[in-house]
Design a protein around this motif. Sequence first.
Motif, mmCIF file in Angstrom:
data_model
loop_
_atom_site.group_PDB
_atom_site.id
_atom_site.type_symbol
_atom_site.label_atom_id
_atom_site.label_comp_id
_atom_site.label_asym_id
_atom_site.label_seq_id
_atom_site.Cartn_x
_atom_site.Cartn_y
_atom_site.Cartn_z
ATOM 1 N N TYR A 184 0.830 -1.198 0.000
ATOM 2 C CA TYR A 184 0.000 0.000 0.000
ATOM 3 C C TYR A 184 0.872 1.259 0.000
ATOM 4 C CZ TYR A 184 -3.843 3.143 1.143
ATOM 5 O OH TYR A 184 -4.760 4.158 1.117
ATOM 6 N N GLY A 223 -6.078 2.386 -6.979
ATOM 7 C CA GLY A 223 -6.016 1.759 -5.658
ATOM 8 C C GLY A 223 -5.273 0.453 -5.702
ATOM 9 N N ARG A 225 -5.882 -3.085 -5.769
ATOM 10 C CA ARG A 225 -7.003 -3.989 -6.046
ATOM 11 C C ARG A 225 -6.658 -5.391 -5.563
ATOM 12 N NH1 ARG A 225 -7.864 -1.330 -12.021
ATOM 13 N NH2 ARG A 225 -8.498 0.730 -11.238
#
Length: 342
Positions: A184, A223, A225
Amino acid sequence: MHWLLLLSSLWLLVASPVLSIFQRPTGSPAPPHMQYLLEPLHTTVHTQRGATATLPCVLRALPRNYRVKWSKVEPANYREHIIIITNGLYHKNYGPLSPRVRLRHSHRYDASLTITNVALEDEGRYRCQLVNGLEDESVSLTLNLEGVVFPYQPSNGRYKFNYHEAKRACEQQDSRLATYQQLYKAWMEGLDWCNAGWILDGTVHYPIINSREPCGGRLLLPGVRTYGAKDKQKDRFDAFCFTSALQGSEVYFIRGHLNFKEAGQACRNHGAAIAKVGQLYSAWKFSQLDRCDGGWLADGSVRYPITTPRERCGGLPDPGVRSFGFPSKELRTYGTYCFAEK
């Protein structure tokens, strides 16, 4: 008779404060339980590979017959592995961390854990638990390594790794499977990759900055995913690997027209070894290694690190490690990237 009643009343007036010390009226709240473990000011400790890091755990008092137990929570199986247990006088180390951990003991209330020569696998969540009868306490801390995440696939194409093969492939390239938090963070810093890959907890993801048709479509927002948890034996994807800084070592380039075998020998002639993919990424990220020359790496791939993007070096607008894939080891010639301890 009146004198007896007067004396008994006086005795009750004098005795009642004393009795109140030892007797708690029915229904009144219990005295607050003492919290022995101090809450740390910071629950995340930042460090680099090869450094020494200390995870704080301090008691405000020493209860009788207590023990302090340190453990590490492994995201791959959500189990806690004991590292060290102490009763304040003696301690015992457990597990693979045993040779590299000790208690700081800067004072009698200090049960902080010190880890020397921090390794990639040391990153994660730790727990300091006070074992004191039925009312145990604990604090959780996170050891965070500064590092870089990179996608990895083998020479025979994408989506070839089951979970265990992906884990082994990262380790062979001086890295480990990334955690979700690491992936992330890499996405927030610009990692954009359309192929899905395994991470440490056995789930599969891919990070997208620029929404596009081959990567879920233009309508999906950017993002990380997720495909969720997959069968670790049967399902096959790429890998997202994580590596950290290399203290006391360097990666450098040797120019030449070398096939793969000659490239390895050229590094050995300099007292070095042909660099691994993770080592090149680390040198690019932390030492700002910037070269426009493709060079062999240990896995048979050819790559080059760019920190200052320019037109003649691939033309891409963002910094990164560029790849030529896996050319023929016998027929194609390049320079080589070598790894050496300083």
